[in-house]
Enzyme design. Structure first.
Site, short mmCIF file in Angstrom:
data_model
loop_
_atom_site.label_atom_id
_atom_site.label_comp_id
_atom_site.label_asym_id
_atom_site.label_seq_id
_atom_site.Cartn_x
_atom_site.Cartn_y
_atom_site.Cartn_z
CG PHE A 120 -1.80 1.03 1.40
CD1 PHE A 120 -3.02 0.69 0.79
CD2 PHE A 120 -1.82 2.14 1.95
CE1 PHE A 120 -4.14 1.79 0.81
CE2 PHE A 120 -2.94 2.86 2.16
CZ PHE A 120 -4.01 3.05 1.60
CD GLU A 136 -2.59 1.43 8.47
OE1 GLU A 136 -2.96 2.43 7.60
OE2 GLU A 136 -1.73 0.57 7.83
C1 LIG Z 1 7.05 0.58 10.31
C2 LIG Z 1 6.00 1.51 9.41
C3 LIG Z 1 5.57 0.79 8.44
C4 LIG Z 1 4.57 1.72 7.45
N1 LIG Z 1 3.95 1.23 6.29
C5 LIG Z 1 3.44 1.97 5.73
C6 LIG Z 1 2.91 1.49 4.23
O1 LIG Z 1 2.50 -0.01 4.22
N2 LIG Z 1 2.08 2.19 3.37
C7 LIG Z 1 2.21 3.70 3.59
O2 LIG Z 1 1.93 4.39 2.76
N3 LIG Z 1 2.83 4.20 4.61
C8 LIG Z 1 3.42 3.45 5.64
N4 LIG Z 1 4.17 4.06 6.69
C9 LIG Z 1 3.84 5.42 7.08
C10 LIG Z 1 2.95 5.82 7.98
O3 LIG Z 1 1.66 5.71 7.48
C11 LIG Z 1 3.33 7.18 8.44
O4 LIG Z 1 4.46 7.02 9.09
C12 LIG Z 1 2.07 7.98 9.15
O5 LIG Z 1 1.22 8.29 8.28
C13 LIG Z 1 2.67 9.06 10.04
O6 LIG Z 1 3.10 10.17 8.80
P1 LIG Z 1 4.75 10.79 9.20
O7 LIG Z 1 5.34 9.86 9.73
O8 LIG Z 1 4.82 11.50 8.03
O9 LIG Z 1 4.39 11.56 10.55
P2 LIG Z 1 3.92 13.30 10.32
O10 LIG Z 1 2.65 13.38 9.52
O11 LIG Z 1 5.05 14.01 9.83
O12 LIG Z 1 3.72 13.63 12.01
C14 LIG Z 1 4.75 13.84 12.71
C15 LIG Z 1 4.26 13.81 13.99
O13 LIG Z 1 3.11 15.16 14.22
C16 LIG Z 1 1.81 14.68 14.49
N5 LIG Z 1 0.91 15.31 13.78
C17 LIG Z 1 0.79 15.24 12.54
N6 LIG Z 1 -0.44 15.93 11.99
C18 LIG Z 1 -0.85 16.30 13.22
C19 LIG Z 1 -2.07 17.18 13.51
N7 LIG Z 1 -2.80 17.70 12.73
N8 LIG Z 1 -2.23 17.39 14.65
C20 LIG Z 1 -1.40 17.06 15.90
N9 LIG Z 1 -0.28 16.28 15.57
C21 LIG Z 1 -0.13 15.91 14.34
C22 LIG Z 1 1.79 12.95 14.29
O14 LIG Z 1 0.70 12.46 15.08
C23 LIG Z 1 3.17 12.76 14.67
O15 LIG Z 1 3.60 12.57 15.89
C24 LIG Z 1 4.70 3.18 7.87
C25 LIG Z 1 5.52 3.78 8.98
C26 LIG Z 1 6.34 2.81 9.61
C27 LIG Z 1 7.00 3.57 10.77
#
Ligand SMILES: Cc1cc2nc3c(=O)[nH]c(=O)nc-3n(C[C@H](O)[C@H](O)[C@H](O)COP(=O)(O)OP(=O)(O)OC[C@H]3O[C@@H](n4cnc5c(N)ncnc54)[C@H](O)[C@@H]3O)c2cc1C
Length: 385
Positions: free
Chosen positions: A128, A365
Site C-alpha cells: 500500500f 494508520e
Molecule cells: C513501520 C512503518 C510501516 C509503515 N508502512 C506504511 C505502508 O505500508 N504504506 C504507507 O503508505 N505508509 C506506511 N508507513 C507510514 C505511516 O503511514 C506514516 O508514518 C504515518 O502516516 C505518519 O506520517 P509521518 O511519519 O509522515 O508523520 P507526520 O505526519 O510528519 O507527523 C509527525 C508527528 O506530528 C503529529 N501530527 C501530524 N499531524 C498532526 C495534527 N494535525 N495535529 C497534531 N499532531 C499531528 C503526528 O501524530 C506525529 O506525531 C509506515 C510507517 C512505519 C513507521
C-alpha cells in the site's frame, strides 16, 4: 498440501472456530521464531508459503474469489493472534488486506479477474503506497503525479515506508491527477519502478520495508481504480479503515503477548526470598495488562461487528479501538520490559521486540494524535446534533 485453517477443516467460515487452529499455528510456527526474524530483518519465504497453504492471505474474500467468506469479526481475531506472535507478519497481512480488499471492492470485473486469484492465494503480495518522504499524516500533500498519455498513464514520484515493499508484486500507488487523488495498480516489475530496502528501523524490523521511486512508469488505463480523482473519499478511507482495524487487533495481540510473558517470567523469577509474582507493584502492572487487553479486544469486536453489519459507525468505532489498543500496547510493553529488568533489554526475551513493535502501532494508520483529534471532533459533532 496442508488443509486450510480458514476452510471447512479449519473452522466453519464466518465463525470464530478458526482462531483455535490459528492460535496453534502462531504458537508453534510464528512466536518461537519472531526474534530471529526481527534480527534478520526479514521474513523467510517458507513462512509466506505456509501462510498461503493455510489460507491466511485473504480469507475475507468470497469463496468464488479464492477466500473463505470470513467475517471481519473473525478476521480481527485472526490478526490479533498473528499480532501476538509477530507484528511484522501482522503488518504484511495488514497491507495485503488493504490492497486485496481495494481490488475486490472497487476494481472492475477485469481487474478482479486479473489480480484476485493470485492475491487470494498469496502468490502475489500487495503493498500500500501512500506515504512519501514529505507527506505522511497529511496525505493530501502527496506529490506523486499521474498524467494521462494517449494509451494510459505515466507516473512520477517517490513513496517511502512501504511495508512488504521488498517482496510485494503489486503496488497500490496513490497519485495526484488533474481531477484529484487517484489510486493505481502497478506491478512491481514495471520499468521505472525502483525498490530500495529500508533497514535498521526500530520496530516491525522484519516487515521488509522499502522506499519506492517511480520514474516515468507507464501503465495502461486498466491500472486505475475507479474514475480519476475518486480515491480520496473512497479507496483511501475504506482501505485505511481496514488497515486501522488490523493494527488495532494486532495491538491486542501485543498486550496479550506482554501479559503471557510477564506471568511466566514473574512466576519463576525470585527476588530476595520470594517470587516476583508475589509483589503487589508487579501485580498491579499485570492487572493493567489484563484489563487493557480485554477492553481493547471488546472495542475491536465492536468495530468488527459493525463492519459485518455494513454499519458506517464502524469507522469511528475503529478509530476508538485503534487508539485504545495501540496505547494499551505501548503501556503494556513498557511495563513488560520494566518487569523483566535487565533481561527485558536483551534479545533473549520477547519483550524488547514487543516494546519496539508496539510503538509502531501508535504511528501508522492514523497516529495517536490524529486519533485524539478525530475522536474529540466526533464528540463535539454529536453534542451539536
Ligand atoms: C513501520 C512503518 C510501516 C509503515 N508502512 C506504511 C505502508 O505500508 N504504506 C504507507 O503508505 N505508509 C506506511 N508507513 C507510514 C505511516 O503511514 C506514516 O508514518 C504515518 O502516516 C505518519 O506520517 P509521518 O511519519 O509522515 O508523520 P507526520 O505526519 O510528519 O507527523 C509527525 C508527528 O506530528 C503529529 N501530527 C501530524 N499531524 C498532526 C495534527 N494535525 N495535529 C497534531 N499532531 C499531528 C503526528 O501524530 C506525529 O506525531 C509506515 C510507517 C512505519 C513507521
Amino acid at each position: 498440501m496442508t488443509a486450510s485453517l480458514t476452510g471447512p477443516r479449519g473452522g466453519a467460515a464466518g465463525t470464530d472456530d478458526v482462531t483455535g487452529p490459528v492460535r496453534d499455528f502462531v504458537t508453534t510456527e510464528i512466536a518461537p521464531y519472531a526474534d530471529e526474524w526481527d534480527q534478520d530483518e526479514r521474513l523467510p519465504p517458507k513462512l509466506l508459503i505456509r501462510m498461503a497453504e493455510l489460507g491466511l492471505w485473504a480469507p475475507f474474500l468470497p469463496t468464488g474469489s479464492g477466500g473463505s467468506d470470513m467475517t471481519w469479526s473473525t478476521l480481527g481475531r485472526v490478526h490479533e493472534e498473528i499480532g501476538r506472535g509477530c507484528s511484522s507478519v501482522r503488518s504484511f497481512l495488514t497491507v495485503h488486506t488493504m490492497v486485496t480488499w481495494t481490488v475486490h471492492r472497487w476494481g472492475t470485473e477485469e481487474q478482479r479477474e486479473r489480480w484476485l486469484p493470485r492475491l487470494a492465494a498469496g502468490d502475489l503480495l500487495g503493498a500500500f503506497c501512500l506515504t512519501e518522504p514529505d507527506s505522511g499524516s497529511d496525505a493530501s500533500a502527496a506529490g506523486t503525479v499521474a498524467e494521462p498519455t494517449g494509451s494510459g498513464w505515466v507516473i512520477n514520484g517517490e513513496k517511502k515506508w512501504m511495508t512488504a515493499g521488498q517482496v510485494a508484486g503489486l503496488l497500490l500507488v496513490f497519485c495526484r491527477t488533474a481531477r484529484g487523488m487517484s489510486a493505481f495498480l502497478v506491478p512491481a516489475g514495471t520499468p521505472g519502478v525502483e525498490v530500495t530496502p529500508l533497514t535498521g528501523v526500530m520496530g516491525t524490523r522484519a516487515s521488509m520495508l522499502a522506499g519506492i521511486v517511480l520514474r516515468d512508469v507507464r501503465v495502461g488505463p486498466d491500472a486505475l481504480i475507479g474514475p480519476p480523482g475518486w480515491a480520496a473519499g473512497t479507496v483511501m478511507t475504506g482501505a485505511l479503515d481496514l488497515g486501522r482495524y488490523s493494527v488495532a487487533c494486532g495491538s491486542v495481540g501485543i498486550v496479550q503477548a506482554c501479559l503471557d510473558a510477564c506471568v511466566a517470567y514473574t512466576s519463576r523469577r525470585t527476588v530476595r526470598d520470594g517470587r516476583l509474582s508475589e509483589l503487589q507493584l508487579i501485580r498491579r502492572k499485570v492487572s493493567d495488562m489484563v484489563v487493557g487487553s480485554r477492553a481493547a479486544r471488546l472495542l475491536c469486536a465492536e468495530a468488527g461487528r459493525l463492519k459485518d453489519a455494513d454499519d458506517p459507525a464502524t469507522i469511528m468505532a475503529t478509530w476508538v479501538a485503534k487508539y485504545q489498543a495501540s496505547t494499551a500496547a505501548t503501556a503494556a510493553a513498557s511495563d513488560a520490559v520494566q518487569i523483566h529488568g535487565a533481561n527485558g533489554f536483551s534479545a533473549q526475551y520477547p519483550v524488547a521486540r514487543l516494546y519496539r513493535d508496539a510503538k509502531v502501532a501508535e504511528i501508522i494508520e492514523g497516529s495517536t494524535e490524529l486519533q485524539q483529534l478525530t475522536i474529540a471532533s466526533e464528540a463535539y459533532r454529536e453534542v451539536a446534533r
